[in-house]
Structures are given as structure tokens and as C-alpha cells.
Scaffold this motif. Sequence first.
Motif, PDB file in Angstrom:
ATOM      1  N   ALA A   1       0.498  -2.250  10.316  1.00 46.24           N
ATOM      2  CA  ALA A   1      -0.267  -1.484  11.294  1.00 46.24           C
ATOM      3  C   ALA A   1      -0.597   0.217  10.821  1.00 46.24           C
ATOM      4  O   ALA A   1      -1.322   0.609  11.359  1.00 46.24           O
ATOM      5  CB  ALA A   1       0.745  -1.189  12.337  1.00 46.24           C
ATOM      6  N   CYS A   2       0.018   0.405   9.363  1.00 47.83           N
ATOM      7  CA  CYS A   2      -0.234   1.978   9.250  1.00 47.83           C
ATOM      8  C   CYS A   2      -1.511   1.948   8.764  1.00 47.83           C
ATOM      9  O   CYS A   2      -2.183   3.031   9.160  1.00 47.83           O
ATOM     10  CB  CYS A   2       0.735   2.028   7.836  1.00 47.83           C
ATOM     11  SG  CYS A   2       2.444   2.418   8.624  1.00 47.83           S
ATOM     12  N   HIS A   3      -2.402   1.049   7.797  1.00 41.28           N
ATOM     13  CA  HIS A   3      -3.575   1.140   7.740  1.00 41.28           C
ATOM     14  C   HIS A   3      -4.637   0.145   7.774  1.00 41.28           C
ATOM     15  O   HIS A   3      -5.313  -0.207   7.030  1.00 41.28           O
ATOM     16  CB  HIS A   3      -3.827   1.989   6.284  1.00 41.28           C
ATOM     17  CG  HIS A   3      -2.836   3.259   5.984  1.00 41.28           C
ATOM     18  ND1 HIS A   3      -1.864   3.239   5.365  1.00 41.28           N
ATOM     19  CD2 HIS A   3      -2.935   4.417   6.320  1.00 41.28           C
ATOM     20  CE1 HIS A   3      -1.208   4.000   5.204  1.00 41.28           C
ATOM     21  NE2 HIS A   3      -2.109   4.990   5.695  1.00 41.28           N
ATOM     22  N   ASP A   4      -3.750  -0.796   8.760  1.00 44.38           N
ATOM     23  CA  ASP A   4      -4.586  -2.021   8.965  1.00 44.38           C
ATOM     24  C   ASP A   4      -4.650  -2.926   7.729  1.00 44.38           C
ATOM     25  O   ASP A   4      -5.863  -3.193   7.375  1.00 44.38           O
ATOM     26  CB  ASP A   4      -6.190  -1.942   9.403  1.00 44.38           C
ATOM     27  CG  ASP A   4      -6.148  -1.279  10.928  1.00 44.38           C
ATOM     28  OD1 ASP A   4      -5.077  -1.511  11.381  1.00 44.38           O
ATOM     29  OD2 ASP A   4      -7.128  -0.584  11.261  1.00 44.38           O
TER      30      ASP A   4
ATOM     31  N   HIS B   1       0.776  -1.289   0.025  1.00 47.11           N
ATOM     32  CA  HIS B   1      -0.078  -0.243   0.023  1.00 47.11           C
ATOM     33  C   HIS B   1       0.823   1.289   0.087  1.00 47.11           C
ATOM     34  O   HIS B   1       1.140   1.734  -1.011  1.00 47.11           O
ATOM     35  CB  HIS B   1      -0.959  -0.015   1.321  1.00 47.11           C
ATOM     36  CG  HIS B   1      -1.825   0.996   1.368  1.00 47.11           C
ATOM     37  ND1 HIS B   1      -1.973   2.000   2.670  1.00 47.11           N
ATOM     38  CD2 HIS B   1      -2.483   1.741   0.307  1.00 47.11           C
ATOM     39  CE1 HIS B   1      -2.746   2.772   2.319  1.00 47.11           C
ATOM     40  NE2 HIS B   1      -3.180   2.943   0.899  1.00 47.11           N
ATOM     41  N   LEU B   2       1.324   1.639   1.245  1.00 49.50           N
ATOM     42  CA  LEU B   2       2.256   2.746   1.090  1.00 49.50           C
ATOM     43  C   LEU B   2       3.577   2.534   1.849  1.00 49.50           C
ATOM     44  O   LEU B   2       3.967   3.376   2.770  1.00 49.50           O
ATOM     45  CB  LEU B   2       1.215   3.984   1.659  1.00 49.50           C
ATOM     46  CG  LEU B   2       0.371   4.588   1.028  1.00 49.50           C
ATOM     47  CD1 LEU B   2      -0.531   5.424   1.988  1.00 49.50           C
ATOM     48  CD2 LEU B   2       0.773   5.105  -0.447  1.00 49.50           C
ATOM     49  N   ASP B   3       4.107   1.277   1.664  1.00 46.20           N
ATOM     50  CA  ASP B   3       5.508   1.180   2.165  1.00 46.20           C
ATOM     51  C   ASP B   3       5.965   0.903   3.285  1.00 46.20           C
ATOM     52  O   ASP B   3       6.974   0.979   3.868  1.00 46.20           O
ATOM     53  CB  ASP B   3       6.300   2.678   1.399  1.00 46.20           C
ATOM     54  CG  ASP B   3       7.670   2.060   0.667  1.00 46.20           C
ATOM     55  OD1 ASP B   3       7.723   0.835   0.317  1.00 46.20           O
ATOM     56  OD2 ASP B   3       8.274   2.895   0.870  1.00 46.20           O
ATOM     57  N   CYS B   4       4.802   0.822   4.431  1.00 45.55           N
ATOM     58  CA  CYS B   4       5.276   0.674   5.886  1.00 45.55           C
ATOM     59  C   CYS B   4       5.884  -0.891   5.976  1.00 45.55           C
ATOM     60  O   CYS B   4       5.467  -1.716   5.164  1.00 45.55           O
ATOM     61  CB  CYS B   4       4.060   0.784   6.743  1.00 45.55           C
ATOM     62  SG  CYS B   4       3.672   2.250   7.122  1.00 45.55           S
TER      63      CYS B   4
ATOM     64  N   GLY C   1      -7.965  -4.732   3.972  1.00 41.22           N
ATOM     65  CA  GLY C   1      -7.499  -3.531   4.083  1.00 41.22           C
ATOM     66  C   GLY C   1      -7.036  -2.981   2.791  1.00 41.22           C
ATOM     67  O   GLY C   1      -7.285  -3.735   1.663  1.00 41.22           O
ATOM     68  N   PRO C   2      -6.242  -1.960   2.671  1.00 44.11           N
ATOM     69  CA  PRO C   2      -5.801  -1.294   1.432  1.00 44.11           C
ATOM     70  C   PRO C   2      -4.888  -1.842   0.795  1.00 44.11           C
ATOM     71  O   PRO C   2      -4.893  -1.500  -0.445  1.00 44.11           O
ATOM     72  CB  PRO C   2      -5.294   0.056   1.865  1.00 44.11           C
ATOM     73  CG  PRO C   2      -5.456   0.155   3.334  1.00 44.11           C
ATOM     74  CD  PRO C   2      -5.831  -1.205   3.881  1.00 44.11           C
ATOM     75  N   PRO C   3      -4.093  -2.721   1.101  1.00 41.95           N
ATOM     76  CA  PRO C   3      -2.948  -3.187   0.060  1.00 41.95           C
ATOM     77  C   PRO C   3      -3.530  -3.562  -1.255  1.00 41.95           C
ATOM     78  O   PRO C   3      -4.372  -4.524  -1.302  1.00 41.95           O
ATOM     79  CB  PRO C   3      -2.438  -4.179   0.914  1.00 41.95           C
ATOM     80  CG  PRO C   3      -2.607  -4.009   2.346  1.00 41.95           C
ATOM     81  CD  PRO C   3      -4.077  -3.428   2.212  1.00 41.95           C
ATOM     82  N   PRO C   4      -3.140  -3.270  -2.213  1.00 43.65           N
ATOM     83  CA  PRO C   4      -3.664  -3.467  -3.658  1.00 43.65           C
ATOM     84  C   PRO C   4      -2.955  -5.001  -4.092  1.00 43.65           C
ATOM     85  O   PRO C   4      -3.591  -5.640  -5.021  1.00 43.65           O
ATOM     86  CB  PRO C   4      -3.152  -2.408  -4.568  1.00 43.65           C
ATOM     87  CG  PRO C   4      -1.958  -1.831  -3.747  1.00 43.65           C
ATOM     88  CD  PRO C   4      -2.023  -2.052  -2.365  1.00 43.65           C
TER      89      PRO C   4
ATOM     90  N   PHE D   1       0.638  -8.587   8.976  1.00 46.25           N
ATOM     91  CA  PHE D   1      -0.193  -7.228   9.451  1.00 46.25           C
ATOM     92  C   PHE D   1       0.683  -6.116   9.007  1.00 46.25           C
ATOM     93  O   PHE D   1       1.928  -5.980   9.450  1.00 46.25           O
ATOM     94  CB  PHE D   1      -0.415  -7.214  10.924  1.00 46.25           C
ATOM     95  CG  PHE D   1      -1.266  -6.210  11.453  1.00 46.25           C
ATOM     96  CD1 PHE D   1      -2.373  -5.777  11.050  1.00 46.25           C
ATOM     97  CD2 PHE D   1      -0.751  -5.521  12.429  1.00 46.25           C
ATOM     98  CE1 PHE D   1      -3.248  -4.625  11.279  1.00 46.25           C
ATOM     99  CE2 PHE D   1      -1.382  -4.524  12.850  1.00 46.25           C
ATOM    100  CZ  PHE D   1      -2.535  -3.838  12.152  1.00 46.25           C
TER     101      PHE D   1
ATOM    102  N   VAL E   1       5.687  -4.532   7.189  1.00 45.12           N
ATOM    103  CA  VAL E   1       4.669  -5.265   7.968  1.00 45.12           C
ATOM    104  C   VAL E   1       5.396  -6.284   9.087  1.00 45.12           C
ATOM    105  O   VAL E   1       6.685  -6.445   9.356  1.00 45.12           O
ATOM    106  CB  VAL E   1       4.123  -6.390   6.714  1.00 45.12           C
ATOM    107  CG1 VAL E   1       3.483  -5.332   5.748  1.00 45.12           C
ATOM    108  CG2 VAL E   1       5.229  -7.098   6.289  1.00 45.12           C
TER     109      VAL E   1
END
Lengths: 353, 152
Positions: free
Chosen positions: B108-111, B91-94, B123-126, B106, B96
Motif C-alpha cells: 500500500a505504500c506506493h502501490d 521497494h522501501l520496506d513496507c 509499481g515501483p518494486p525493483p 499488494f 505487504v
Amino acid sequence: MKKGLQTWLDERFGLSGITDFMTKKTVPLHKHTVWYYTGSAILLFFAIQVVTGFMLILYYKPTLEMANASVARIMTEIPLGWIIRSVHSWASSFMIAFVFVHLLSIWIAKSYRRPRELTWMSGVLLLFISLFFGFTGYLLPWDDLSFSATKVGTDIPRAIPVVGAWVTKLLRGGEDVTGDTLTRFFGIHVCMLPVFLFILLAVHIYLVQKQGMSLPLEAEDNQEKVKEIPFWPNFVFREMIVWLLLIGILFSVAIFFPPSLEKAADVMAPAPEGIKPEWYFLFLFQTLKIFPAHVLFVSGETLAVLLMLFAVVMFFFLPFFDNKPTGTKGKVITLLAYVFILYALIMSVWSLL
Amino acid sequence: MKLKHSLFTRRQFLNGLIGGWVGAFLASLVYPVVKFIFPPYKEPDEVILPLSDFQDMPPNSVKNFAWGSKLGLVKKNDDGTHFAFVGVCTHLDCNVAYMDDQRKFFCACHDGWYDENGINIGGPPPTPLRRLTLVITEEEMIVKKESPEETS
Ligand code: FES
């Protein structure tokens, strides 16, 4: 003696033009006058940022190894260091809050209407610079939270088609958030942004002086004479009262709620729970979070980012859309300001749940 | 002044010439600036890790390694095989984390959630976590940048 020096300087600088202007400048008094104070409040907080920034930079070290430790040292060893850092951190929040209020009051009062479009546009650019100040400053303590928040923040532009990946790389100074990013953010924070801010601020303040204070729509239509007070000394003294109050509030919260410092960020550690950007980015953060992974053919992220970009562009050119202030279109645009406030509030609260 | 058969006047011609020079000159100044602000980066082709570091991993657990400047994860499956991932959320590079009790990755940045094979499930990961090829020799674990499908 004083007279002598004044004439001496005046002969060389030609200052009398400015001082004459200042003594003749007036500020209209009406029921919306309070919003005029927000501008100088922003200047006050900015001045505090400059002074505390100069102090922090005496001890802060912008490298991967030293950043967190040097902030810890400021917090624990340097006499009164914790207050200075706390004031710097809180004043940034106050400043951005006042920038928001300033812009929203102008949006709602439509003070940007002809001929003040450029004043608005320079103001919007100043908002972006302020936000960028906040974003770059947030990383500098280099702890877990600020590291992860920066990873997310700098990855967002990647969703923009074509130039996105390039922008992310530019911000990060490479593929990932590393020590290079830290040094780069530091340079942007203390060197580049101040220069841009001063230039834009000069333009902004010049325009405000040149065009005088904007009157509320009703007052302008009524044609009747609005009461006015001299800028110097009457209005300035009133502003000083406001400044004293704000300084009191700022120092109180700074002393009672100093910002924390987590342990130094580990580039390989999983993101901590509850990562959050600064409060002024929360509504954007929540917006990103609720977008599904895919919407029709594009990724949700791309769509969200493109929508945000579109909103930003509209916001920047707002005075040109809002060219008939008293018509229906004007009313709708005013309403949009309230919708925006409501949206930002709801999203921010939601992100905290 | 314009000659009879000319398309533009002498003034236009000279202005164009000077404008072109100035443009080319500026471009030659901008180019090094742009080159300078992007540091070189190359993703590693492979990373070699000592096998001994990973031998006593219990099944259903992960261990970190450095994939260039990114987090790499070696996961030991129940059947004793190993997977290697780039431990960075799509998603945005956090970075996991692996939740062994739930058998999921998991973010934690955007669940964001991924199943134990790195497939995005919530959650958001594409897209799934990026898999890397893992080759185990007598003493070494070699992680290669291709995904397992590409190599097999
Ligand atoms: S970065 Fe992992 S869910 Fe957003």
C-alpha cells in the motif's frame, strides 16, 4: 532600585554593549519588509514547541509497549492534554511552513548575497534540523501510519551507493524499525536536535545582527536613502501584533482539528492504505512514487535519491552559484525558486489524489 | 632548524608527531562510539513453527509468522504446497498484504504489486519478494534463510 540592579548586572556581565546595540539597531522599511517578520514567527513557534514539548514529556513514554498508550492517555485523561498535543503537532507544521517561506523569500530576494552566505548556510542547516524534528516526532505516537511512514523514510537512504545501508541502520538502530528505533527517535527528538538547533540558531542570529538586515537589490542599487525604523520598540511592537495573530490562528486550528491517534502499530501487520508522511515531505514522497523501478542501468530509487541529494547540495551552496545577482544567471536562479514552488505544489496535490 | 640531509625541519617533525598522536587518540575515542550506536543484529538461520498452526489454512491464503523482527508469510498454494516469503516490500520496506481475490501481493505504500509467486509485476518494486525455503516435517514447519533455488 531598577537602575541599581541594572548597574550591578552590567558591572558583572557587561550587558550595556548588547542593550546599546539593540537601541541603535534599525530595520529598513520598504515594500519587502513583510518578509522580515517570518524570522521571528519561526522563533515564536519554536518557543511554543519547547514549552509544549516540556509538558508532553511529563507523560510520554518512549517504549514499544507504552508509547501509543501514553499518547492516548495524554489525549483522554490528562487535563487539557489533547490541546497540548494538538498545539505541539500544529506548531511544528506552522514552524516548518514559515521556515520554507523564510528561505524562499531570501532565495527570491537574493538576500544571501555577499557577505551573507554563512547566514544562508546556517539557515539551510536549520531547515534540515526542523525537518528532522518533524520526522522523528511523527513516529513517537507509534501508530500504524507513523510506523509505516517511518519504515519508508528510513529505508530511502539505503538507495545511496556505498554508505546507504549504513545510514539506514544508524537511523533505525538495527535492520528494522523496532522498539529500538522508537527510543532512538525519541532521544534524537528531545535531546540531540535541540542542542544542535540552539547552537546553529545562535550562530544564525549573531550573523543577522552583525550584518544588519539585507536590503532588496533595487534599494541597494538606487543608492537613495531607505526609510528606517528603530528595532526597539517600534519594530518589536509590530512583530508582537503578528505574533498575537499567529497565536490566535494556531490555537484555533489546534482546538478544531486535533491530530488523530490510530491504534498501536503492529510490526507484523501489512502497511495500511493511504500511508502518507507529513505534508512537508509529500512532494518527495510523490517523486519517489513516480520513479520507475529501473532507469537504464540503475534502480529508479537510487537515481531519485541521488538527484535529491544533488539538489540539496546545490541548495546549500546557492549563494556561491548566485554570485552575479543582476545578470542572466541570477534571473535564472530566481526563476528556479518559482519552479521549485510550483513543482512542490503540484507533486503534493498529486500525492493526495 | 633543518639538518642538512633531513627532509623536514625539527618543527615539522614534532608537529607531525603530535598531530598523529592526537589523531590516533581521537580515533580511539570515536571507535567505541560507532560500535555502540549499532546494535548487533543477526538474521535467524531458521525459524521452527508448529505445523498445527498452519494445517487448516485454505488454499490461496497466507498466514503471518515472525522472521526475526520482520514479517514472514506462509502461503498455501492451490495444489496444497506452501511457499514462505519475507513479507517486506523490496521497494522501501513496507509490509505487504496478500489479496486473495486478485491472487496478488499488494504494497500500500506506493502501490506496488507482486503476483502470487512473489514476482514483482507493477509499481515501483525493483525485485521479487524474497523467498525462504520451507521444510515440512511431521510436526513442524521449518523456515530456512536460503532461497529455494539455492538449496535445490
Ligand atoms: S514500499 Fe512497497 S511500493 Fe514502496
